[in-house]
Design a protein around this motif. Structure first.
Motif, PDB file in Angstrom:
ATOM      1  N   GLU A  46       0.832  -1.201   0.000  1.00 15.42           N
ATOM      2  CA  GLU A  46       0.000   0.000   0.000  1.00 15.42           C
ATOM      3  C   GLU A  46       0.868   1.253   0.000  1.00 15.42           C
ATOM      4  O   GLU A  46       0.605   2.206  -0.742  1.00 15.42           O
TER       5      GLU A  46
ATOM      6  N   GLN B 264       2.309   1.761  -3.428  1.00 16.10           N
ATOM      7  CA  GLN B 264       1.310   2.295  -4.358  1.00 16.10           C
ATOM      8  C   GLN B 264       1.091   3.790  -4.130  1.00 16.10           C
ATOM      9  O   GLN B 264       0.955   4.568  -5.081  1.00 16.10           O
ATOM     10  N   LYS B 265       1.060   4.192  -2.852  1.00 12.51           N
ATOM     11  CA  LYS B 265       0.906   5.615  -2.533  1.00 12.51           C
ATOM     12  C   LYS B 265       2.091   6.416  -3.059  1.00 12.51           C
ATOM     13  O   LYS B 265       1.910   7.501  -3.619  1.00 12.51           O
TER      14      LYS B 265
ATOM     15  N   LYS C 180       4.065   5.650  -5.556  1.00 10.12           N
ATOM     16  CA  LYS C 180       3.965   5.707  -7.022  1.00 10.12           C
ATOM     17  C   LYS C 180       2.950   6.758  -7.449  1.00 10.12           C
ATOM     18  O   LYS C 180       3.188   7.531  -8.380  1.00 10.12           O
ATOM     19  N   ALA C 181       1.811   6.793  -6.779  1.00  8.69           N
ATOM     20  CA  ALA C 181       0.766   7.762  -7.121  1.00  8.69           C
ATOM     21  C   ALA C 181       1.265   9.186  -6.898  1.00  8.69           C
ATOM     22  O   ALA C 181       1.049  10.075  -7.733  1.00  8.69           O
ATOM     23  N   LYS C 182       1.956   9.411  -5.769  1.00 10.53           N
ATOM     24  CA  LYS C 182       2.491  10.749  -5.482  1.00 10.53           C
ATOM     25  C   LYS C 182       3.526  11.156  -6.519  1.00 10.53           C
ATOM     26  O   LYS C 182       3.563  12.313  -6.955  1.00 10.53           O
TER      27      LYS C 182
ATOM     28  N   THR D  17       3.678  10.139  -9.627  1.00 16.25           N
ATOM     29  CA  THR D  17       2.937  10.423 -10.860  1.00 16.25           C
ATOM     30  C   THR D  17       2.294  11.802 -10.791  1.00 16.25           C
ATOM     31  O   THR D  17       2.315  12.562 -11.768  1.00 16.25           O
ATOM     32  N   ILE D  18       1.738  12.127  -9.646  1.00 14.93           N
ATOM     33  CA  ILE D  18       1.120  13.447  -9.471  1.00 14.93           C
ATOM     34  C   ILE D  18       2.168  14.549  -9.611  1.00 14.93           C
ATOM     35  O   ILE D  18       1.937  15.569 -10.281  1.00 14.93           O
TER      36      ILE D  18
END
Length: 123
Positions: free
Chosen positions: A73, A76-77, A79-81, A83-84
């Motif tokens: 988890e 994934q967070k 990676k998302a950050k 990408t943002i």
């Protein structure tokens, strides 16, 4: 007195573990139902013990899996950050580029207006 001891010893009941595979000969009436109820209660106890063991194994498995899930988890967070942030950087560059284009257009318009003014004042 001796006959009372014999009578009492016949009435005495002892807890003895019964082998389920043993062959029993000449059981008194009513004893067979006690034996089957003992077997049923014994199987219920074994079932409940196996359920407890299974639930304990499930809990242990969950406890082992929980750190892996938390790590996944977190990854994934992250990676998302990332990408943002990439998207924000891309948008910022685009915004900056667009602003430069607009300001250049405005400068050209001002220069053209100055030329028009200077050409009107000359004749």
């Amino acid at each position: 007195m001796i006959s009372t001891k014999i009578a009492n010893s016949k009435l005495e009941v002892r807890d003895v573990e019964v082998d389920s595979e043993a062959t029993v000969i000449r059981w008194p009436k009513g004893h067979a139902t006690k034996l089957t109820s003992f077997k049923e209660s014994n199987s219920e106890i074994q079932t409940s013990c196996s359920d407890i063991a299974k639930s304990t194994m499930d809990i242990t498995k969950i406890q082992k899996e929980e750190p892996k899930i938390i790590a996944w988890e977190s990854q994934q967070k992250a990676k998302a950050k990332a990408t943002i942030r990439k998207l924000e950087m891309k948008l910022e560059k685009k915004r900056s580029s667009s602003m430069d284009k607009i300001l250049n257009k405005l400068r050209r318009a001002q220069m053209k207006a100055e030329k028009m003014r200077s050409s009107m004042a000359m004749p």
